[in-house]
Design a protein around this motif. Sequence first.
Motif, mmCIF file in Angstrom:
data_model
loop_
_atom_site.group_PDB
_atom_site.id
_atom_site.type_symbol
_atom_site.label_atom_id
_atom_site.label_comp_id
_atom_site.label_asym_id
_atom_site.label_seq_id
_atom_site.Cartn_x
_atom_site.Cartn_y
_atom_site.Cartn_z
ATOM 1 N N LEU A 1 0.831 -1.209 0.000
ATOM 2 C CA LEU A 1 0.000 0.000 0.000
ATOM 3 C C LEU A 1 0.868 1.263 0.000
ATOM 4 O O LEU A 1 0.642 2.176 -0.792
ATOM 5 N N ARG B 1 -6.860 2.514 4.999
ATOM 6 C CA ARG B 1 -7.179 1.180 5.529
ATOM 7 C C ARG B 1 -8.537 1.195 6.212
ATOM 8 O O ARG B 1 -8.987 2.236 6.682
ATOM 9 N N PRO B 2 -9.176 0.012 6.299
ATOM 10 C CA PRO B 2 -10.506 -0.008 6.933
ATOM 11 C C PRO B 2 -10.442 0.095 8.447
ATOM 12 O O PRO B 2 -11.412 0.472 9.078
ATOM 13 N N ASP B 3 -9.303 -0.256 9.040
ATOM 14 C CA ASP B 3 -9.257 -0.401 10.501
ATOM 15 C C ASP B 3 -8.417 0.662 11.189
ATOM 16 O O ASP B 3 -7.978 0.467 12.308
ATOM 17 N N ARG C 1 -8.005 1.427 -5.236
ATOM 18 C CA ARG C 1 -7.818 0.018 -4.910
ATOM 19 C C ARG C 1 -7.750 -0.214 -3.405
ATOM 20 O O ARG C 1 -7.669 -1.352 -2.960
ATOM 21 N N ALA D 1 -9.079 0.455 0.760
ATOM 22 C CA ALA D 1 -10.351 0.235 1.454
ATOM 23 C C ALA D 1 -10.475 1.212 2.623
ATOM 24 O O ALA D 1 -10.383 0.819 3.772
ATOM 25 N N TRP E 1 -16.147 1.598 -1.620
ATOM 26 C CA TRP E 1 -15.845 0.202 -1.951
ATOM 27 C C TRP E 1 -16.857 -0.701 -1.321
ATOM 28 O O TRP E 1 -17.633 -0.269 -0.493
ATOM 29 N N LYS F 1 -8.943 -6.281 -1.460
ATOM 30 C CA LYS F 1 -8.369 -5.226 -0.627
ATOM 31 C C LYS F 1 -7.302 -5.767 0.307
ATOM 32 O O LYS F 1 -6.984 -5.120 1.300
ATOM 33 N N ARG F 2 -6.770 -6.954 0.035
ATOM 34 C CA ARG F 2 -5.893 -7.562 1.030
ATOM 35 C C ARG F 2 -4.609 -6.763 1.243
ATOM 36 O O ARG F 2 -3.968 -6.886 2.272
ATOM 37 N N THR G 1 -4.469 -3.778 1.936
ATOM 38 C CA THR G 1 -4.671 -2.770 2.973
ATOM 39 C C THR G 1 -4.525 -3.365 4.372
ATOM 40 O O THR G 1 -4.666 -2.650 5.356
ATOM 41 N N PRO H 1 -3.373 -6.480 14.253
ATOM 42 C CA PRO H 1 -4.187 -7.695 14.396
ATOM 43 C C PRO H 1 -5.039 -7.946 13.154
ATOM 44 O O PRO H 1 -5.641 -7.010 12.606
ATOM 45 N N SER I 1 -9.146 -7.691 13.776
ATOM 46 C CA SER I 1 -9.788 -6.371 13.809
ATOM 47 C C SER I 1 -9.876 -5.788 12.394
ATOM 48 O O SER I 1 -10.821 -5.074 12.069
ATOM 49 N N TRP I 2 -8.913 -6.110 11.558
ATOM 50 C CA TRP I 2 -8.989 -5.674 10.156
ATOM 51 C C TRP I 2 -10.204 -6.318 9.479
ATOM 52 O O TRP I 2 -11.010 -5.665 8.820
ATOM 53 N N ALA J 1 -13.374 -4.866 10.576
ATOM 54 C CA ALA J 1 -13.648 -3.572 9.938
ATOM 55 C C ALA J 1 -14.193 -3.780 8.527
ATOM 56 O O ALA J 1 -15.125 -3.087 8.111
ATOM 57 N N VAL J 2 -13.627 -4.731 7.796
ATOM 58 C CA VAL J 2 -14.103 -5.002 6.430
ATOM 59 C C VAL J 2 -15.550 -5.504 6.466
ATOM 60 O O VAL J 2 -16.416 -5.020 5.735
ATOM 61 N N HIS K 1 -17.947 -2.754 7.409
ATOM 62 C CA HIS K 1 -18.143 -1.834 6.283
ATOM 63 C C HIS K 1 -19.118 -2.432 5.278
ATOM 64 O O HIS K 1 -20.025 -1.754 4.785
ATOM 65 N N LYS K 2 -18.944 -3.722 4.974
ATOM 66 C CA LYS K 2 -19.818 -4.380 4.008
ATOM 67 C C LYS K 2 -21.243 -4.448 4.534
ATOM 68 O O LYS K 2 -22.205 -4.299 3.779
#
Lengths: 212, 183
Positions: A21, A84-86, A150, A152, A212, B66-67, B69, B75, B78-79, B82-83, B86-87
């Motif tokens: 990233l 990032r999402p987190d 690309r 998230a 996304w 999105k891997r 990211t 951890p 927790s990622w 979050a994904v 979001h979904k």
Amino acid sequence: MTDELIDRLSAELKPTAARDLEKRILLAIALGLMGTLLMGPIVLDLLVGRPFGGAWGSPMFWGKLAYTIGLGLLGLVAVPALSRPDAHRVWPFWAAGAVILLALAAGIAGWMQADWAMPVLMGGTALVCPWLIILTAAPLLMVLLTAMRRFAPASPTLAGFGAGLLAGGFGAAAYAFYCGETSMMFMAVWYSLGIALTALLGALIGRYLLRW
Amino acid sequence: MQADATEKRMRELMLAALDGDAAAYRRLLAELTRYLRPWFARRLSPSHASHAEDLVQETLLALHTKRMTYDRSRPFTSWLHAVAHHKFVDHVRRHAIRPTVPLEDDAPIFAVDDSANAADRRDVDAVLTQVPERTADLIRQTRLEGTSVAEAAARHGMTETAAKVSIHRGLKSLMSKFAGSGK
């Protein structure tokens, strides 16, 4: 159904490089900066008629460079985390706000000493400066946002805002080479406005483009 | 702690997958499916329970595309959480679903695993093939997914009484087929 999906996904798995990233962000910045730097000689010099190095030799030239690059770097600190999402990293935005307030305070002090003379605030280019900064920053902003599609981001709007701050800061630095203004107050008001507008533009585009 | 063990195992699988290990990746996705399905199902009202499978797939797809990211030093659970969150939010918004699960139910994804339920569900599916399709669907909706008889009847364009009769007959015929050896 889900089992088929798992088969398909694991069949097309390709290794992901460490820090992929961050590498993509840096590559996008390198590409986008080329476009932004080309805006100088092509648009600012040839079309707008600003010769290179208008404020050359003034200490304020270096002041503008440090100010704009500093704001751009704050954007750079925020963008990877916000992609990032987190993760949620907004302190660079508060820091950028504080830097702008400090510049405004210093600018107002200088303006007061100049007895509130209008040229100190307006220079000769105040009304075009913010727009030209957005224009100069545009190539960098577009390349960066495209690369970020690309990712998230937990919040597409905030991620776009970070990209805009980054592009606005570096774009304003590129613009400073073609700007003849040498007043602190001018920079604190009009450069900040140009960078802030670029950041808002990034937030607006990011809100839709980075979903996304 | 169990959560730590889950995190450790999942993270190892994810790191191997990021390095291109397809077998580890497949195991990771299969395991995640077992946790994600009940997690989504709990968050959807019974009438939207069928969306859980879509959400599982959308989450796996997002994990795949999105891997990059995922920050290897953080951890994994927790990622992933979050994904998935979001979904879920995106799905609820897109379908204008009003979430009916209390928001304070924030049990982590890795709290419940439905491998036992999956076996039960396969048994139920096998049993329900013994009655007409419409009856099977009515039974599934009213007895397993918690839909009201009126709602299930409306979906099939029948009256509530007809649906009740159909469910009753279906269950009776299943009882006579399967209850014999059990009792």
